[in-house]
Write a protein that holds these residues in place. Structure first.
Motif, PDB file in Angstrom:
ATOM      1  N   THR A  44      29.798 -67.031 133.893  1.00  9.90           N
ATOM      2  CA  THR A  44      29.284 -66.493 132.923  1.00  9.90           C
ATOM      3  C   THR A  44      28.765 -65.336 133.118  1.00  9.90           C
ATOM      4  O   THR A  44      28.069 -65.387 134.109  1.00  9.90           O
ATOM      5  CB  THR A  44      28.009 -67.596 132.692  1.00  9.90           C
ATOM      6  N   VAL A  45      28.856 -64.555 131.915  1.00 11.76           N
ATOM      7  CA  VAL A  45      28.530 -62.575 131.794  1.00 11.76           C
ATOM      8  C   VAL A  45      27.981 -62.445 131.089  1.00 11.76           C
ATOM      9  O   VAL A  45      28.069 -62.613 129.732  1.00 11.76           O
ATOM     10  CB  VAL A  45      30.310 -62.481 131.807  1.00 11.76           C
ATOM     11  N   GLN A  46      26.628 -62.229 131.422  1.00 14.28           N
ATOM     12  CA  GLN A  46      25.686 -61.944 130.401  1.00 14.28           C
ATOM     13  C   GLN A  46      25.428 -59.913 130.890  1.00 14.28           C
ATOM     14  O   GLN A  46      24.942 -59.713 131.804  1.00 14.28           O
ATOM     15  CB  GLN A  46      24.328 -62.899 130.776  1.00 14.28           C
ATOM     16  N   VAL A  47      24.877 -59.640 129.306  1.00 13.10           N
ATOM     17  CA  VAL A  47      25.176 -58.098 129.665  1.00 13.10           C
ATOM     18  C   VAL A  47      23.354 -58.082 129.140  1.00 13.10           C
ATOM     19  O   VAL A  47      23.169 -58.600 127.830  1.00 13.10           O
ATOM     20  CB  VAL A  47      25.902 -57.583 128.814  1.00 13.10           C
ATOM     21  N   GLY A  48      22.413 -57.027 129.733  1.00  9.92           N
ATOM     22  CA  GLY A  48      21.643 -57.057 128.847  1.00  9.92           C
ATOM     23  C   GLY A  48      20.841 -54.763 129.034  1.00  9.92           C
ATOM     24  O   GLY A  48      21.696 -54.723 129.340  1.00  9.92           O
ATOM     25  N   ILE A  49      20.384 -54.838 127.802  1.00  9.75           N
ATOM     26  CA  ILE A  49      19.805 -53.411 127.130  1.00  9.75           C
ATOM     27  C   ILE A  49      19.113 -52.616 127.329  1.00  9.75           C
ATOM     28  O   ILE A  49      18.243 -53.316 126.891  1.00  9.75           O
ATOM     29  CB  ILE A  49      21.108 -52.447 126.300  1.00  9.75           C
ATOM     30  N   SER A  50      18.306 -51.728 128.206  1.00 11.26           N
ATOM     31  CA  SER A  50      17.154 -51.218 127.989  1.00 11.26           C
ATOM     32  C   SER A  50      17.286 -50.408 128.484  1.00 11.26           C
ATOM     33  O   SER A  50      18.739 -49.842 128.444  1.00 11.26           O
ATOM     34  CB  SER A  50      16.808 -51.852 129.167  1.00 11.26           C
ATOM     35  N   ASP A  51      16.466 -49.020 127.882  1.00 13.81           N
ATOM     36  CA  ASP A  51      16.172 -48.041 127.856  1.00 13.81           C
ATOM     37  C   ASP A  51      16.967 -46.988 126.758  1.00 13.81           C
ATOM     38  O   ASP A  51      17.371 -45.749 127.158  1.00 13.81           O
ATOM     39  CB  ASP A  51      16.232 -47.050 129.793  1.00 13.81           C
ATOM     40  N   LEU A  52      17.141 -47.648 126.042  1.00 15.74           N
ATOM     41  CA  LEU A  52      17.901 -46.954 125.171  1.00 15.74           C
ATOM     42  C   LEU A  52      17.424 -45.732 124.234  1.00 15.74           C
ATOM     43  O   LEU A  52      15.839 -46.398 124.168  1.00 15.74           O
ATOM     44  CB  LEU A  52      18.486 -48.160 124.004  1.00 15.74           C
ATOM     45  N   GLU A  53      17.658 -44.602 123.607  1.00 19.18           N
ATOM     46  CA  GLU A  53      17.107 -43.616 123.078  1.00 19.18           C
ATOM     47  C   GLU A  53      16.232 -44.443 121.562  1.00 19.18           C
ATOM     48  O   GLU A  53      17.596 -44.555 121.020  1.00 19.18           O
ATOM     49  CB  GLU A  53      17.603 -42.795 122.618  1.00 19.18           C
ATOM     50  N   HIS A  54      15.546 -44.464 121.049  1.00 15.82           N
ATOM     51  CA  HIS A  54      14.903 -44.811 120.206  1.00 15.82           C
ATOM     52  C   HIS A  54      15.329 -43.858 119.032  1.00 15.82           C
ATOM     53  O   HIS A  54      15.865 -43.117 118.756  1.00 15.82           O
ATOM     54  CB  HIS A  54      13.488 -44.260 119.943  1.00 15.82           C
ATOM     55  N   GLY A  55      15.744 -44.724 118.364  1.00 11.41           N
ATOM     56  CA  GLY A  55      16.160 -44.662 116.596  1.00 11.41           C
ATOM     57  C   GLY A  55      18.203 -44.977 116.846  1.00 11.41           C
ATOM     58  O   GLY A  55      18.639 -44.536 115.903  1.00 11.41           O
ATOM     59  N   VAL A  82      25.477 -53.225 120.024  1.00 13.83           N
ATOM     60  CA  VAL A  82      24.103 -53.760 120.287  1.00 13.83           C
ATOM     61  C   VAL A  82      22.543 -53.534 119.194  1.00 13.83           C
ATOM     62  O   VAL A  82      22.744 -52.371 118.979  1.00 13.83           O
ATOM     63  CB  VAL A  82      24.322 -53.002 121.365  1.00 13.83           C
ATOM     64  N   ASP A  83      22.174 -54.079 119.047  1.00  9.75           N
ATOM     65  CA  ASP A  83      21.378 -53.852 118.061  1.00  9.75           C
ATOM     66  C   ASP A  83      20.057 -53.543 119.400  1.00  9.75           C
ATOM     67  O   ASP A  83      19.886 -54.098 119.741  1.00  9.75           O
ATOM     68  CB  ASP A  83      20.592 -55.034 117.973  1.00  9.75           C
ATOM     69  N   PRO A  84      19.837 -52.606 119.169  1.00 13.24           N
ATOM     70  CA  PRO A  84      18.794 -51.805 119.562  1.00 13.24           C
ATOM     71  C   PRO A  84      17.613 -52.664 119.720  1.00 13.24           C
ATOM     72  O   PRO A  84      16.418 -52.397 121.177  1.00 13.24           O
ATOM     73  CB  PRO A  84      17.737 -50.741 119.110  1.00 13.24           C
ATOM     74  N   GLU A  85      16.648 -53.596 118.778  1.00 13.32           N
ATOM     75  CA  GLU A  85      15.715 -54.518 119.282  1.00 13.32           C
ATOM     76  C   GLU A  85      15.629 -55.395 120.825  1.00 13.32           C
ATOM     77  O   GLU A  85      15.735 -56.561 121.279  1.00 13.32           O
ATOM     78  CB  GLU A  85      15.316 -55.025 117.968  1.00 13.32           C
ATOM     79  N   ALA A  86      16.784 -55.867 120.794  1.00 12.91           N
ATOM     80  CA  ALA A  86      17.838 -57.112 121.749  1.00 12.91           C
ATOM     81  C   ALA A  86      18.002 -56.702 122.946  1.00 12.91           C
ATOM     82  O   ALA A  86      18.636 -55.476 123.258  1.00 12.91           O
ATOM     83  CB  ALA A  86      19.675 -57.221 121.088  1.00 12.91           C
ATOM     84  N   CYS A  87      17.506 -57.375 123.893  1.00 14.63           N
ATOM     85  CA  CYS A  87      17.078 -57.063 125.198  1.00 14.63           C
ATOM     86  C   CYS A  87      18.326 -58.350 126.277  1.00 14.63           C
ATOM     87  O   CYS A  87      18.511 -58.095 127.509  1.00 14.63           O
ATOM     88  CB  CYS A  87      15.609 -57.644 125.431  1.00 14.63           C
ATOM     89  N   GLU A  88      18.939 -59.054 125.338  1.00 12.20           N
ATOM     90  CA  GLU A  88      20.070 -59.606 126.056  1.00 12.20           C
ATOM     91  C   GLU A  88      20.835 -59.985 124.589  1.00 12.20           C
ATOM     92  O   GLU A  88      20.651 -60.453 123.895  1.00 12.20           O
ATOM     93  CB  GLU A  88      19.606 -60.799 126.954  1.00 12.20           C
ATOM     94  N   LEU A  89      22.691 -60.220 124.940  1.00  7.69           N
ATOM     95  CA  LEU A  89      23.461 -60.437 124.506  1.00  7.69           C
ATOM     96  C   LEU A  89      23.695 -62.097 124.747  1.00  7.69           C
ATOM     97  O   LEU A  89      23.023 -62.677 125.783  1.00  7.69           O
ATOM     98  CB  LEU A  89      24.366 -59.089 124.900  1.00  7.69           C
TER      99      LEU A  89
END
Length: 403
Positions: free
Chosen positions: A265-276, A305-312
Motif C-alpha cells: 500500500t503506497v501513500q504519498v504526503g505533501i508538505s512545505d508547498l509554496e503558498h498559492g 495535488v490540492d495544496p490543502e491536502a496533507c495526504e493523497l
C-alpha cells in the motif's frame, strides 16, 4: 520460492500488539439491494460463456482479426435488464445481487505477530498467495463519432473470494466523470481498495457509461456485464490485454497473475508547498526482475495535488515475492516560479509485515512516501462471513454442492 497460501491462518494466533477494532473485517455496514425491485428470473439457469458479438470480426484462425483477445463474459448477465440478478451459481457464490463494497481493508497483516517465525522480518508463518494485478484500463474506441475528449462514469469492480463484495478499480459518479483523451485512451483507476486474491476465479463486474449531455437519458452505455478470469488459464508474471466490447465502444484491461505475491500500500504526503501554488504529481509503479516479462507500469496517481491536502489516497499494488517494486515520482509546480519537472526513482524490497518511509526535499515541496507491506493470509478471527479460499468452498457453504 514460497508456496501461495492465504486466507486461513490459525484462529488462535494473535499479534504482538492487539489490532485495532477498525481492522476487523465486518460486513454489517450498508445493505444489499432488494432484488424484488429488479427484473429477476426464477430457477437456476446456468451461466455460460457469452457468444462472440456480431461486431467482432474473426479471422480464419478463429481469433479476432484486430489481434486483441476478448475477455470471457458471463452470458445474459447485465444490469440494464436485471439479468445480472438472476439466481444462479455465479450470482450466489460471488454475491452479484449485493452492491456493498468489500469490507476487507488493506494492510490487515502489517503489524508483527507473535506467531511470526523465526521473526517478523523473515516470517515463514504467514504465506504469500496468488494475486491479480491490473495495470491499466483504456478506451480503444467508441462506436459513435465523438469529437474531443470522452467523459466516462460508472464503475468497474473486482469480486474475489477473500470477500466477494465489490472491490472498485474504477468508480465515478455522473457528476464527477473522468475525462478520457482520445490520443491515448487512458482511464485513471481509483482502486483497488485492497489486494486481489486469485486462488480461483475472479469476477469483474462493470457498468460504465459515456456522458453526452445534461440529461442522463441521453447518455450512452459503454460496457455492461460481468467477465471472469481463471487462475489456471493465465500465465504467471506476464501481461494479458483483454478487450471488453460493449454497446457503444470497448474497454481494454491489461492484467497479470502473480504467484507468491504480497500486498503493498503506497501513500504519498505533501508538505512545505509554496503558498498559492499547486503541485502536479505522477506516481508510477513497476517491477524490477530479470525473470518477469512485465513491461507496462502502473500509473497510480496523475494530476494536480490540492495544496490543502496533507495526504493523497492509498494505492494498492501486488508485488511478487523477491521482486523489487520500483516507484517513479514526477513532480512540477503549478502557479509558482519553478516550472521544472523533478524525477525521483526508488526501489523497495517486499516484506510480509512492516513499512518503509521515504522523504524527498525537492525545494518546491517535501514529498513523503510510505510503503506498507501485508500478506493476504488473514486469520479467520479477523475476517467476517462470506470469506473463502476457493469457489468450491463458497459453493459448498451455500449448499450448492453435495460434498
Amino acid at each position: 520460492m514460497e508456496s501461495g497460501g492465504g486466507g486461513g491462518g490459525d484462529p488462535q494466533e494473535g499479534p504482538s500488539a492487539t489490532p485495532p477494532r477498525s481492522r476487523t473485517a465486518s460486513c454489517d455496514n450498508g445493505s444489499p439491494i432488494d432484488e424484488k425491485t429488479r427484473r429477476t428470473e426464477s430457477g437456476a439457469a446456468a451461466s455460460s460463456t457469452a457468444p462472440p458479438r456480431s461486431r467482432v470480426v474473426y479471422g480464419p484462425d478463429g481469433f479476432p482479426a484486430d489481434g486483441v483477445t476478448r475477455a470471457v463474459l458471463l452470458h445474459d448477465c447485465k444490469h440494464s435488464d436485471g439479468s445480472i440478478y438472476t439466481v444462479d451459481y455465479w450470482s450466489k457464490v460471488y454475491r452479484l445481487g449485493d452492491t456493498r463494497e468489500t469490507c476487507v481493508e488493506p494492510m490487515m497483516m502489517t503489524d508483527t505477530w507473535t506467531s511470526c517465525s523465526p521473526d517478523w522480518r523473515a516470517c515463514e508463518r504467514h504465506d504469500s498467495c496468488t494475486m491479480m494485478q491490473i495495470f491499466s484500463l483504456k478506451l480503444p474506441y467508441t462506436s459513435v463519432s465523438l469529437c474531443g475528449p470522452v467523459q466516462l462514469y460508472g464503475y468497474m469492480a473486482v469480486r474475489d473470494l477473500l470477500n466477494p463484495f465489490r472491490n472498485y478499480v474504477f468508480n465515478r459518479s455522473r457528476d464527477d466523470p473522468f475525462t478520457v483523451e482520445q490520443e491515448d485512451g487512458f482511464i485513471q483507476m481509483s482502486g483497488p481498495k485492497r489486494g486481489i486474491r486469485m486462488e480461483g476465479y475472479v469476477l469483474l463486474e462493470y457498468d460504465m457509461k459515456i456522458k453526452m449531455g445534461g440529461e442522463e437519458r441521453d447518455d450512452l452505455q459503454l460496457i455492461d456485464g460481468v467477465a471472469y478470469f481463471n487462475n489456471l488459464t493465465i500465465m504467471n508474471a506476464s501481461e494479458h490485454k483483454q478487450r471488453i466490447d460493449g454497446d457503444c465502444g470497448a474497454v481494454d484491461i491489461t492484467l497479470s497473475l502473480l504467484r507468491c505475491a504480497v500486498e503493498a500500500t503506497v501513500q504519498v504526503g505533501i508538505s512545505d508547498l509554496e503558498h498559492g501554488s499547486g503541485l502536479s504529481l505522477r506516481l508510477t509503479a513497476s517491477y524490477i526482475s530479470s525473470r518477469f516479462v512485465l513491461r507496462e507500469g502502473i500509473r497510480l496517481a496523475d494530476g494536480v495535488v490540492d495544496p490543502e491536502a496533507c495526504e493523497l489516497n492509498k494505492y494498492v499494488v501486488a508485488v511478487p515475492w523477491k521482486v523489487k517494486l520500483g516507484l517513479k515520482l514526477q513532480v512540477s509546480q503549478i502557479g509558482g516560479s519553478d516550472h521544472s519537472v523533478i524525477d525521483k526513482f526508488f526501489l523497495c524490497s517486499p516484506h510480509k509485515h512492516g513499512h518503509q518511509n521515504l522523504a524527498f526535499k525537492l525545494g518546491l515541496a517535501t514529498v513523503k512516501v510510505k510503503v506498507t507491506w501485508s500478506t493476504l493470509d488473514i486469520p479467520r478471527s479477523l475476517l467476517g462471513p462470506d470469506c473463502y479460499m476457493y469457489d468450491f468452498e463458497a459453493a459448498r457453504d451455500l449448499g450448492l454442492l453435495n460434498v
